[in-house]
Design a protein around this motif. Structure first.
Motif, PDB file in Angstrom:
ATOM      1  N   TYR A  72     113.524  42.188  40.360  1.00 31.21           N
ATOM      2  CA  TYR A  72     114.449  43.247  40.760  1.00 31.21           C
ATOM      3  C   TYR A  72     115.855  42.649  40.758  1.00 31.21           C
ATOM      4  CZ  TYR A  72     117.160  46.613  43.322  1.00 31.21           C
ATOM      5  OH  TYR A  72     118.134  47.504  43.664  1.00 31.21           O
ATOM      6  N   LEU A  73     116.786  43.328  40.077  1.00 29.72           N
ATOM      7  CA  LEU A  73     118.157  42.843  39.968  1.00 29.72           C
ATOM      8  C   LEU A  73     119.141  43.944  40.335  1.00 29.72           C
ATOM      9  CD1 LEU A  73     117.917  40.979  36.520  1.00 29.72           C
ATOM     10  CD2 LEU A  73     117.682  39.993  38.805  1.00 29.72           C
ATOM     11  N   ASP A  74     120.166  43.592  41.091  1.00 31.00           N
ATOM     12  CA  ASP A  74     121.256  44.526  41.353  1.00 31.00           C
ATOM     13  C   ASP A  74     122.033  44.788  40.070  1.00 31.00           C
ATOM     14  OD1 ASP A  74     120.673  44.948  43.986  1.00 31.00           O
ATOM     15  OD2 ASP A  74     122.273  43.689  44.803  1.00 31.00           O
ATOM     16  N   SER A  75     122.888  45.799  40.107  1.00 31.21           N
ATOM     17  CA  SER A  75     123.626  46.205  38.911  1.00 31.21           C
ATOM     18  C   SER A  75     125.060  45.700  38.903  1.00 31.21           C
ATOM     19  CB  SER A  75     123.611  47.733  38.789  1.00 31.21           C
ATOM     20  OG  SER A  75     122.291  48.210  38.695  1.00 31.21           O
ATOM     21  N   ASP A  76     125.391  44.787  39.805  1.00 32.38           N
ATOM     22  CA  ASP A  76     126.734  44.201  39.814  1.00 32.38           C
ATOM     23  C   ASP A  76     126.643  42.698  39.542  1.00 32.38           C
ATOM     24  OD1 ASP A  76     125.517  43.573  42.204  1.00 32.38           O
ATOM     25  OD2 ASP A  76     127.226  44.076  43.474  1.00 32.38           O
ATOM     26  N   LEU A  77     125.868  42.342  38.521  1.00 29.87           N
ATOM     27  CA  LEU A  77     125.638  40.948  38.163  1.00 29.87           C
ATOM     28  C   LEU A  77     126.124  40.680  36.743  1.00 29.87           C
ATOM     29  CD1 LEU A  77     121.830  40.692  39.140  1.00 29.87           C
ATOM     30  CD2 LEU A  77     123.781  40.388  40.674  1.00 29.87           C
ATOM     31  N   ILE A  78     126.418  39.412  36.475  1.00 31.45           N
ATOM     32  CA  ILE A  78     126.493  38.899  35.114  1.00 31.45           C
ATOM     33  C   ILE A  78     125.421  37.820  35.008  1.00 31.45           C
ATOM     34  CG2 ILE A  78     127.827  37.480  33.501  1.00 31.45           C
ATOM     35  CD1 ILE A  78     128.578  40.431  33.459  1.00 31.45           C
ATOM     36  N   ILE A  79     124.578  37.961  33.993  1.00 28.75           N
ATOM     37  CA  ILE A  79     123.416  37.085  33.865  1.00 28.75           C
ATOM     38  C   ILE A  79     123.641  36.145  32.685  1.00 28.75           C
ATOM     39  CG2 ILE A  79     120.922  37.024  33.473  1.00 28.75           C
ATOM     40  CD1 ILE A  79     120.928  39.936  34.693  1.00 28.75           C
ATOM     41  N   ARG A  80     123.731  34.852  32.981  1.00 29.76           N
ATOM     42  CA  ARG A  80     124.005  33.840  31.957  1.00 29.76           C
ATOM     43  C   ARG A  80     122.751  33.076  31.559  1.00 29.76           C
ATOM     44  NH1 ARG A  80     126.820  29.801  33.575  1.00 29.76           N
ATOM     45  NH2 ARG A  80     127.970  29.384  31.637  1.00 29.76           N
ATOM     46  N   SER A 114     126.060  25.110  42.612  1.00 29.64           N
ATOM     47  CA  SER A 114     125.588  26.192  41.738  1.00 29.64           C
ATOM     48  C   SER A 114     126.742  26.928  41.067  1.00 29.64           C
ATOM     49  CB  SER A 114     124.736  27.171  42.542  1.00 29.64           C
ATOM     50  OG  SER A 114     125.538  27.949  43.429  1.00 29.64           O
ATOM     51  N   ARG A 115     127.919  26.897  41.667  1.00 32.90           N
ATOM     52  CA  ARG A 115     129.079  27.580  41.095  1.00 32.90           C
ATOM     53  C   ARG A 115     129.530  26.942  39.780  1.00 32.90           C
ATOM     54  NH1 ARG A 115     132.483  30.937  43.814  1.00 32.90           N
ATOM     55  NH2 ARG A 115     134.251  29.959  42.731  1.00 32.90           N
ATOM     56  N   LYS A 116     129.162  25.681  39.557  1.00 34.53           N
ATOM     57  CA  LYS A 116     129.615  24.982  38.359  1.00 34.53           C
ATOM     58  C   LYS A 116     128.919  25.500  37.098  1.00 34.53           C
ATOM     59  CE  LYS A 116     130.528  20.806  41.059  1.00 34.53           C
ATOM     60  NZ  LYS A 116     130.124  19.391  41.304  1.00 34.53           N
ATOM     61  N   ASP A 117     127.691  25.942  37.231  1.00 32.72           N
ATOM     62  CA  ASP A 117     126.948  26.456  36.072  1.00 32.72           C
ATOM     63  C   ASP A 117     125.965  27.531  36.519  1.00 32.72           C
ATOM     64  OD1 ASP A 117     126.066  26.776  33.478  1.00 32.72           O
ATOM     65  OD2 ASP A 117     124.651  25.096  33.577  1.00 32.72           O
ATOM     66  N   PRO A 118     126.499  28.682  36.970  1.00 28.77           N
ATOM     67  CA  PRO A 118     125.611  29.727  37.513  1.00 28.77           C
ATOM     68  C   PRO A 118     124.790  30.388  36.416  1.00 28.77           C
ATOM     69  CG  PRO A 118     127.863  30.538  37.363  1.00 28.77           C
ATOM     70  CD  PRO A 118     127.918  29.075  37.001  1.00 28.77           C
ATOM     71  N   LYS A 119     123.549  30.715  36.737  1.00 30.40           N
ATOM     72  CA  LYS A 119     122.724  31.490  35.823  1.00 30.40           C
ATOM     73  C   LYS A 119     122.887  32.984  36.079  1.00 30.40           C
ATOM     74  CE  LYS A 119     119.312  27.877  35.029  1.00 30.40           C
ATOM     75  NZ  LYS A 119     117.881  27.454  35.128  1.00 30.40           N
ATOM     76  N   ILE A 120     123.187  33.337  37.338  1.00 32.13           N
ATOM     77  CA  ILE A 120     123.528  34.720  37.682  1.00 32.13           C
ATOM     78  C   ILE A 120     124.706  34.702  38.630  1.00 32.13           C
ATOM     79  CG2 ILE A 120     122.793  36.838  38.857  1.00 32.13           C
ATOM     80  CD1 ILE A 120     119.985  36.356  37.937  1.00 32.13           C
ATOM     81  N   VAL A 121     125.762  35.429  38.285  1.00 34.91           N
ATOM     82  CA  VAL A 121     126.898  35.619  39.187  1.00 34.91           C
ATOM     83  C   VAL A 121     126.763  37.005  39.802  1.00 34.91           C
ATOM     84  CG1 VAL A 121     129.400  35.844  39.380  1.00 34.91           C
ATOM     85  CG2 VAL A 121     128.407  34.073  37.906  1.00 34.91           C
TER      86      VAL A 121
END
Length: 631
Positions: free
Chosen positions: A395-403, A536-543
């Motif tokens: 389940y994912l929120d809709s205010d994400l950027i997924i890297r 985790s901020r240095k290389d986030p997988k999801i912001v």
């Protein structure tokens, strides 16, 4: 196409439900769905009769509307009582009066089990309401209250798609064929009350007599009228005429015909705004070992952000995996759903499906006490029933950027726990604040033995089987109806799943720095948690853009450029730019074909002395119903 109804043994009561598109129909022998215009329809509806089987006028549906079902029933069906409703309008067969609007309709949303019980859409209730009566019609409405017109002729002329010459023409045909009806036609057309919608129930012999009178009139009208340049609504003139002709026929029968001894009554009309079937999602035919089910929740206003999040996810997805992307919603328009699907077709290893949650959450008082949390956040509680064939989902929120590739996240071994989630540094940091407010809340409201285990619910790996073991959907939604939670469903999940969570690495849910919270709240968290978050901020997988400081409102916010790197590519990027510029989304025009004109003097008077929703307005409607002999 075949009809099982044709040639069947006579039934006591048959109420035909005219439909031209898919709808939910009550499972009731007395209510018989029939597809109208089946002869030229682009698709065949399942589970209905068809008006182009046997003797029929199906090809005339563009002009005759629901009358093609009436004609079919007259020529092909066998019953003691014949009745007619629409796929979105039904009679209220219950013995309980319901509040109706100014247009004489009881408004509801879905044809749900609850609605079926409430309005008596079952065989026993229908029989109790129908037996012993000769004629039943929809409520008698007053054109003075509908659109401020003083009579039915003026009411007809008030519709820009209807031509007064057509009403005069059918009047002339009627008087020539049946001169004894002139007095009744004058009384009805010069009067201001009538039953509309072509909804009625009649005994067999009465129904047959009515059809033998009505259809020759309409046939002659059509054969002697010119509709060469008519628009689509004007083409429906015969259907509109039949509404007036029904009232004229009944008036004549009561005055000078067999109707003087008839038992006649009205039943309220229930208008369902969303009669379409719920549309349960079926399991995909893809290899389940390769499938990654990902669930989002959003409304129509959030479509640009939802699309951006999904696009970022699929841009970084594993091409060897298949992503079943499911959006829980209540109002995303068909146009926007189509745009999203078309845009994301560029990813052949994904499918996008939509699930309407409204039937599932109907009747629950779901509110949010936090202005930055939407109603859609509660939808995750219905996933376990909406997707019964999945035992595990993301389940994912809709205010994400997924890297990162969310398949890696989905593959996480939960080790028997209910959820996989990331610690919430905002909540945990507040636990160490000197005022102690959040700690008292965690102890008193959430009952968490270890409140430092509080997790952020915008990114979840969910074991649905364990969720089902904890609570049913009804139980989850009942808990969610409590308005005293600060973070609503997130608090509920933490309370109900406490001690049963597998904690994910922080890079899978890196909350951005909203209002300086990284150094003003997060740094109050236990040191190990804070260091892990900073790393985790240095290389986030999801912001995660959690909070009020959103990049579509403030492009300078933390990780704002990353967001727009993806957002500018979507077909909704200009809409987000409009939001940045403070331009509000235009509201669609609302039209009701029986609404009062805004400039109507009657409307102005009524609204002053009895505003909509006031006790005076309701009293006025009650008095009007009593005067008209309605219950």
């Amino acid at each position: 196409m075949t009809n099982t109804e044709a040639g069947a043994q006579p039934a006591r009561i048959r109420i035909f439900i005219s439909a031209h598109k898919p709808a939910a129909f009550p499972d009731c022998a007395s209510l018989v769905p029939i597809q109208v215009g089946a002869e030229t329809a682009e698709r065949t509806l399942e589970g209905t009769l068809y008006d182009n089987v046997g003797e029929n006028i199906s090809q005339l549906n563009p002009m005759y509307c629901e009358l093609t079902a009436q004609y079919w029933a007259w020529k092909n069906a066998h019953a003691d009582y014949y009745g007619f409703c629409h796929y979105r309008r039904y009679f209220d067969f219950s013995d309980t009066p319901h509040r109706q609007n100014d247009y004489g309709e009881v408004m509801d949303t879905f044809i749900s089990e609850k609605a079926i019980r409430e309005y008596g859409l079952d065989d026993a209730s229908i029989a109790a309401a129908v037996d012993g009566w000769d004629v039943i019609t929809s409520p008698i409405n007053d054109t003075k209250l509908i659109d401020g017109t003083s009579n039915l002729k003026e009411h007809w002329a008030n519709n820009p798609h209807l031509r007064l010459k057509d009403l005069r023409h059918v009047y002339d045909i009627l008087c020539a064929r049946h001169p004894e009806y002139r007095e009744d036609a004058d009384a009805v057309l010069n009067g201001h009350e009538a039953a509309f919608c072509n909804m009625f129930i009649m005994r067999r012999e009465i129904f047959f007599a009515y059809c033998e009178w009505l259809f020759p009139l309409l046939q002659e009208f059509c054969e002697t009228s010119d509709f060469t340049h008519a628009d689509m609504e004007t083409m429906r003139t015969p259907g509109h005429l039949s509404e007036r002709l029904l009232n004229i026929w009944l008036a004549h029968q009561r005055r000078a015909g067999a109707g003087r001894d008839w038992k006649v009554k009205t039943l309220q009309c229930v208008h369902f705004t969303d009669p379409e079937p719920a549309g349960d999602l079926e399991p995909l035919s893809t290899n389940p070992r390769l499938t990654v089910p990902v669930v989002f929740a959003a409304d129509d206003n959030y479509v640009p952000m939802l699309t951006t999040t999904m696009y970022s996810m699929l841009r970084n997805a594993n091409p060897d995996r298949f992503y079943d992307v499911i959006v829980l919603h209540k109002d995303i328009t068909p146009e926007n759903r189509q745009l999203i699907r078309q845009y994301l077709e560029q990813f052949p290893n994904a499918t996008v499906r939509f699930y309407d949650v409204r039937p599932a959450v109907e009747g629950y008082d779901l509110t949010t006490s936090n202005a930055h949390i939407s109603m859609e956040t509660y939808y995750r509680f219905i996933i376990q029933d909406a997707l019964p064939y999945y035992s595990k989902i993301l389940y994912l929120d809709s205010d994400l950027i997924i890297r990162g590739d969310v398949a890696e996240l989905f593959d996480t071994d939960l080790e028997g726990h209910v959820l996989g989630a990331v610690h919430d540094l905002d909540f945990v940091g507040n636990l160490n604040m000197p005022n102690g407010e959040r700690r008292r809340y965690a102890d008193a409201k959430l009952g968490m033995a270890d409140p430092y285990g509080y997790f952020q619910a915008g990114v979840l790996v969910m074991d649905l089987n364990r969720m089902r073991d904890l609570h049913t959907v009804d139980e989850w939604l009942a808990i969610a109806s409590d308005p005293d939670y600060i973070y609503n469903d997130q608090d509920i999940l933490n309370k109900e799943c406490r001690g049963d969570v597998h904690y994910l690495p922080y890079e899978w849910n890196v909350m951005h720095d909203c209002a300086g919270r990284v150094h003003g709240i997060f740094n109050f968290a236990p040191a190990a948690m804070y260091r892990a978050y900073l790393a985790s901020r240095k290389d986030p997988k999801i912001v995660h853009y959690a909070g009020y400081d959103k990049p579509w409102k403030n492009p300078w916010c933390d990780f704002g450029p990353l967001y727009w790197h993806y957002a500018h590519s979507t077909p909704f990027s200009l809409q987000m730019m409009a939001i940045l510029d403070g331009i509000e989304k235009p509201q669609p025009a609302v039209h009701h074909d029986r609404a009062l004109r805004e400039d109507s003097p009657i409307r102005k008077y009524v609204d002053v002395v009895a505003p909509v929703g006031s006790k005076q307005r309701e009293l006025m409607k009650v008095v009007a119903r009593k005067v008209q002999g309605k219950r």
